[in-house]
Write a protein that holds these residues in place. Structure first.
Motif, PDB file in Angstrom:
ATOM      1  N   ALA A 218       0.671   7.162   3.008  1.00 38.82           N
ATOM      2  CA  ALA A 218       0.135   6.868   1.676  1.00 38.82           C
ATOM      3  C   ALA A 218      -0.175   8.148   0.901  1.00 38.82           C
ATOM      4  O   ALA A 218       0.188   8.274  -0.275  1.00 38.82           O
ATOM      5  CB  ALA A 218      -1.122   6.005   1.808  1.00 38.82           C
ATOM      6  N   LEU A 219      -0.812   9.109   1.560  1.00 35.80           N
ATOM      7  CA  LEU A 219      -1.227  10.329   0.872  1.00 35.80           C
ATOM      8  C   LEU A 219      -0.035  11.212   0.512  1.00 35.80           C
ATOM      9  O   LEU A 219       0.016  11.785  -0.589  1.00 35.80           O
ATOM     10  CB  LEU A 219      -2.223  11.104   1.733  1.00 35.80           C
ATOM     11  N   GLU A 220       0.927  11.328   1.426  1.00 33.63           N
ATOM     12  CA  GLU A 220       2.092  12.161   1.102  1.00 33.63           C
ATOM     13  C   GLU A 220       2.933  11.509   0.003  1.00 33.63           C
ATOM     14  O   GLU A 220       3.542  12.210  -0.812  1.00 33.63           O
ATOM     15  CB  GLU A 220       2.925  12.426   2.361  1.00 33.63           C
ATOM     16  N   SER A 221       2.971  10.189  -0.029  1.00 33.16           N
ATOM     17  CA  SER A 221       3.660   9.498  -1.123  1.00 33.16           C
ATOM     18  C   SER A 221       2.936   9.727  -2.444  1.00 33.16           C
ATOM     19  O   SER A 221       3.556   9.921  -3.489  1.00 33.16           O
ATOM     20  CB  SER A 221       3.743   7.995  -0.833  1.00 33.16           C
ATOM     21  N   TRP A 222       1.603   9.701  -2.399  1.00 28.90           N
ATOM     22  CA  TRP A 222       0.800   9.854  -3.619  1.00 28.90           C
ATOM     23  C   TRP A 222       1.010  11.213  -4.282  1.00 28.90           C
ATOM     24  O   TRP A 222       1.101  11.315  -5.512  1.00 28.90           O
ATOM     25  CB  TRP A 222      -0.680   9.638  -3.299  1.00 28.90           C
ATOM     26  N   VAL A 223       1.076  12.282  -3.489  1.00 31.02           N
ATOM     27  CA  VAL A 223       1.207  13.633  -4.062  1.00 31.02           C
ATOM     28  C   VAL A 223       2.661  14.060  -4.205  1.00 31.02           C
ATOM     29  O   VAL A 223       2.940  15.170  -4.683  1.00 31.02           O
ATOM     30  CB  VAL A 223       0.436  14.678  -3.223  1.00 31.02           C
ATOM     31  N   SER A 224       3.591  13.221  -3.820  1.00 27.36           N
ATOM     32  CA  SER A 224       5.014  13.557  -3.892  1.00 27.36           C
ATOM     33  C   SER A 224       5.498  13.681  -5.329  1.00 27.36           C
ATOM     34  O   SER A 224       5.046  12.968  -6.227  1.00 27.36           O
ATOM     35  CB  SER A 224       5.836  12.473  -3.181  1.00 27.36           C
ATOM     36  N   GLY A 225       6.456  14.578  -5.516  1.00 25.29           N
ATOM     37  CA  GLY A 225       7.109  14.703  -6.826  1.00 25.29           C
ATOM     38  C   GLY A 225       7.982  13.508  -7.153  1.00 25.29           C
ATOM     39  O   GLY A 225       8.414  13.346  -8.291  1.00 25.29           O
ATOM     40  N   PHE A 226       8.252  12.657  -6.162  1.00 21.11           N
ATOM     41  CA  PHE A 226       9.038  11.437  -6.377  1.00 21.11           C
ATOM     42  C   PHE A 226       8.162  10.239  -6.753  1.00 21.11           C
ATOM     43  O   PHE A 226       8.680   9.148  -6.979  1.00 21.11           O
ATOM     44  CB  PHE A 226       9.802  11.057  -5.098  1.00 21.11           C
ATOM     45  N   ALA A 237      -3.411   1.272  -2.928  1.00 21.70           N
ATOM     46  CA  ALA A 237      -3.900   0.111  -2.170  1.00 21.70           C
ATOM     47  C   ALA A 237      -3.984   0.436  -0.680  1.00 21.70           C
ATOM     48  O   ALA A 237      -4.960   0.072  -0.006  1.00 21.70           O
ATOM     49  CB  ALA A 237      -2.979  -1.084  -2.405  1.00 21.70           C
ATOM     50  N   ALA A 238      -2.966   1.127  -0.169  1.00 20.53           N
ATOM     51  CA  ALA A 238      -2.947   1.481   1.254  1.00 20.53           C
ATOM     52  C   ALA A 238      -4.118   2.394   1.602  1.00 20.53           C
ATOM     53  O   ALA A 238      -4.813   2.186   2.607  1.00 20.53           O
ATOM     54  CB  ALA A 238      -1.628   2.150   1.603  1.00 20.53           C
ATOM     55  N   THR A 239      -4.337   3.406   0.788  1.00 17.82           N
ATOM     56  CA  THR A 239      -5.417   4.356   1.056  1.00 17.82           C
ATOM     57  C   THR A 239      -6.769   3.653   1.093  1.00 17.82           C
ATOM     58  O   THR A 239      -7.580   3.874   2.007  1.00 17.82           O
ATOM     59  CB  THR A 239      -5.434   5.465  -0.007  1.00 17.82           C
ATOM     60  N   LYS A 240      -7.019   2.804   0.128  1.00 10.26           N
ATOM     61  CA  LYS A 240      -8.300   2.086   0.063  1.00 10.26           C
ATOM     62  C   LYS A 240      -8.481   1.165   1.270  1.00 10.26           C
ATOM     63  O   LYS A 240      -9.543   1.152   1.909  1.00 10.26           O
ATOM     64  CB  LYS A 240      -8.372   1.287  -1.235  1.00 10.26           C
ATOM     65  N   LEU A 241      -7.450   0.401   1.603  1.00  8.31           N
ATOM     66  CA  LEU A 241      -7.530  -0.514   2.744  1.00  8.31           C
ATOM     67  C   LEU A 241      -7.791   0.237   4.048  1.00  8.31           C
ATOM     68  O   LEU A 241      -8.606  -0.181   4.879  1.00  8.31           O
ATOM     69  CB  LEU A 241      -6.242  -1.326   2.860  1.00  8.31           C
ATOM     70  N   ILE A 242      -7.110   1.349   4.229  1.00  9.81           N
ATOM     71  CA  ILE A 242      -7.235   2.102   5.487  1.00  9.81           C
ATOM     72  C   ILE A 242      -8.605   2.765   5.589  1.00  9.81           C
ATOM     73  O   ILE A 242      -9.265   2.698   6.637  1.00  9.81           O
ATOM     74  CB  ILE A 242      -6.097   3.129   5.611  1.00  9.81           C
ATOM     75  N   LEU A 243      -9.062   3.408   4.507  1.00 10.83           N
ATOM     76  CA  LEU A 243     -10.362   4.066   4.546  1.00 10.83           C
ATOM     77  C   LEU A 243     -11.498   3.067   4.777  1.00 10.83           C
ATOM     78  O   LEU A 243     -12.516   3.395   5.389  1.00 10.83           O
ATOM     79  CB  LEU A 243     -10.600   4.856   3.267  1.00 10.83           C
ATOM     80  N   GLU A 244     -11.332   1.847   4.306  1.00 10.26           N
ATOM     81  CA  GLU A 244     -12.389   0.841   4.441  1.00 10.26           C
ATOM     82  C   GLU A 244     -12.333   0.067   5.757  1.00 10.26           C
ATOM     83  O   GLU A 244     -13.344  -0.527   6.151  1.00 10.26           O
ATOM     84  CB  GLU A 244     -12.316  -0.151   3.273  1.00 10.26           C
ATOM     85  N   ASN A 245     -11.187   0.101   6.449  1.00 15.06           N
ATOM     86  CA  ASN A 245     -11.035  -0.788   7.606  1.00 15.06           C
ATOM     87  C   ASN A 245     -10.663  -0.113   8.916  1.00 15.06           C
ATOM     88  O   ASN A 245     -10.799  -0.740   9.973  1.00 15.06           O
ATOM     89  CB  ASN A 245      -9.983  -1.858   7.295  1.00 15.06           C
ATOM     90  N   LEU A 271       6.013   0.877   1.927  1.00 15.54           N
ATOM     91  CA  LEU A 271       6.697   0.611   0.653  1.00 15.54           C
ATOM     92  C   LEU A 271       6.641   1.836  -0.258  1.00 15.54           C
ATOM     93  O   LEU A 271       7.625   2.169  -0.930  1.00 15.54           O
ATOM     94  CB  LEU A 271       6.057  -0.590  -0.038  1.00 15.54           C
ATOM     95  N   ALA A 272       5.506   2.515  -0.284  1.00 10.56           N
ATOM     96  CA  ALA A 272       5.387   3.725  -1.096  1.00 10.56           C
ATOM     97  C   ALA A 272       6.308   4.818  -0.575  1.00 10.56           C
ATOM     98  O   ALA A 272       7.006   5.492  -1.347  1.00 10.56           O
ATOM     99  CB  ALA A 272       3.936   4.213  -1.093  1.00 10.56           C
ATOM    100  N   MET A 273       6.339   4.970   0.733  1.00 11.05           N
ATOM    101  CA  MET A 273       7.142   6.013   1.364  1.00 11.05           C
ATOM    102  C   MET A 273       8.631   5.809   1.131  1.00 11.05           C
ATOM    103  O   MET A 273       9.399   6.784   1.069  1.00 11.05           O
ATOM    104  CB  MET A 273       6.817   6.040   2.851  1.00 11.05           C
ATOM    105  N   ASN A 274       9.065   4.563   1.011  1.00 11.48           N
ATOM    106  CA  ASN A 274      10.486   4.287   0.793  1.00 11.48           C
ATOM    107  C   ASN A 274      11.039   5.041  -0.406  1.00 11.48           C
ATOM    108  O   ASN A 274      12.185   5.502  -0.395  1.00 11.48           O
ATOM    109  CB  ASN A 274      10.699   2.790   0.581  1.00 11.48           C
ATOM    110  N   LYS A 275      10.251   5.138  -1.465  1.00 15.50           N
ATOM    111  CA  LYS A 275      10.715   5.785  -2.694  1.00 15.50           C
ATOM    112  C   LYS A 275      10.170   7.201  -2.863  1.00 15.50           C
ATOM    113  O   LYS A 275      10.860   8.080  -3.373  1.00 15.50           O
ATOM    114  CB  LYS A 275      10.292   4.941  -3.906  1.00 15.50           C
TER     115      LYS A 275
END
Length: 399
Positions: A218-226, A237-245, A271-275
């Motif tokens: 999730a984090l590498e997808s978030w900061v990616s140039g893509f 959504a992934a980051t929030k779910l993981i940090l909370e659970n 799904l984020a990582m796919n793109k």
């Protein structure tokens, strides 16, 4: 920085990869979620007309009886089941080849993967190799197959890799254990079940490691140039779910609500990582796996805080934005928000009691490891900031 000519070539290749990710159609699997959804997936397999299913798993899950309810459900529907349980962590080409031989000798028409990332990756390449009559090694790279894979269905037993939705699979060379990527939308499964009941037996250490793996995606997808608006939606959504659970699932494996939330978080991160792809955390983590046998999720956990620090300035606006959007802080000060976010990740690793040191790491291995990491990352991953040799060496020295 790497050599100028190397960077120019890497950036040109990166642009081509970016265009490819935008224009290449990627299907999403049909998702069954919730307790006992794996049994609903078995119904789906029958509804789609499958007659002979090869279940790909590992010996531990088979011996624990995890496979039996699924096998019974399929056989009650008149489907012939063959089981391949030789998957190991970081699967090699020869393991996949054994699975292909069994798939062919049993005249199977489909594959059901039940397991973690290694099992799912094995099943992906098996289904693609068998359909194309190509050896697994021939599929390493981008779009190496012409024909669609045999029908593939997936029941993840860990919430980490997101492999049930991604276009990639990782295999290791039999001798060198160097990891290679198979990248092709044809490996995306037809359907998957995110079943917390299946995941409740996951040991705490594996829960922690795989959870950090998903967070890293999730984090590498978030900061990616893509990154795009769509990938941001999933990564946030992934980051929030993981940090909370994640801590809840680690503390109590039978907390089905936390398990299901982690499964969804891992799925969204995939799904984020796919793109948007990944970055230096994975590129360096893969080397810890290849050289020292560090499990993939643990390797990501070890490297993650160091790469966050390396990217602190380059990713400051993005990390601050994420920190605010997941409710971690309301401060308008980007530097302060970024600091809060990075500290939150470090605190999480402490809470999960993850050992972030690598036993037996040797400085003499660094040149080979760094070269391999750069070969993987440069031209493939849209990292926020390029590392040079000294940057990577400094990170490895801290381990």
């Amino acid at each position: 920085m790497p050599k100028i000519t190397t960077l120019i070539k890497a950036k040109a290749k990166l642009k081509a990869v970016q265009v490819l990710t935008y224009i290449l159609p990627v299907s999403h699997p049909l998702v069954f979620a919730g307790p006992n959804s794996a049994l609903n997936l078995c119904d789906n397999i029958q509804q789609l007309g499958m007659k002979k299913v090869l279940i790909v798993t590992d010996a531990i899950l088979l011996n624990l009886g995890v496979i039996h309810p699924l096998q019974d459900k399929l056989e009650q529907a008149g489907i012939q089941v063959t089981i391949f349980s030789e998957v190991k962590s970081d699967p090699t080409f020869d393991v996949v080849e054994k699975g292909i031989a069994l798939f062919k000798s049993s005249a199977s028409d489909s594959v059901l993967a039940v397991g973690g990332g290694s099992t799912i990756d094995t099943a992906k390449v098996l289904a693609l190799s068998a359909a194309n009559n190509k050896a697994p090694k021939q599929l390493i790279g981008i779009l190496k197959a012409c024909k669609p894979a045999f029908p593939l269905f997936v029941v993840p037993t860990t919430a980490g890799t997101g492999s049930e939705v991604t276009v990639a699979a990782v295999l290791s060379d039999n001798q060198t254990h160097v990891k290679g990527l198979v990248i092709d939308p044809k490996v995306v499964p037809l359907a998957t079940a995110l079943d917390p009941v299946i995941m409740q037996g996951m040991p705490p250490a594996i829960t922690a490691d795989t959870g950090i793996d998903a967070l890293t995606h999730a984090l590498e997808s978030w900061v990616s140039g893509f990154a795009t608006q769509e990938t941001d939606f999933y990564a946030r959504a992934a980051t929030k779910l993981i940090l909370e659970n994640l801590v809840l699932a680690w503390q109590d494996g039978k907390n089905l609500a936390a398990r299901e939330a982690m499964a969804l978080g891992s799925h969204y991160a995939g799904l984020a990582m796919n793109k948007a792809a990944i970055g230096y955390v994975h590129a360096l983590a893969h080397q810890l796996g290849a050289k020292y046998g560090v499990p993939h999720g643990r390797a990501n956990a070890i490297i993650l805080p160091h790469v966050l620090e390396f990217n602190r300035e380059a990713s400051q606006k993005r990390l601050a934005k994420l920190a605010r959007e997941i409710g971690l802080t309301q401060t308008a000060n980007d530097r302060e928000a970024t600091e809060l976010f990075i500290q939150r990740i470090k605190t999480l690793l402490t809470e999960l009691q993850i050992n972030t040191q690598v036993q037996g790491i040797q400085q003499q291995d660094f040149p080979e490891m760094i070269e391999a990491a750069f070969n993987e990352a440069h031209g493939m991953y849209a990292v926020p900031k390029y590392m040079n040799y000294a940057d990577a060496e400094q990170i490895l020295m801290r381990l």
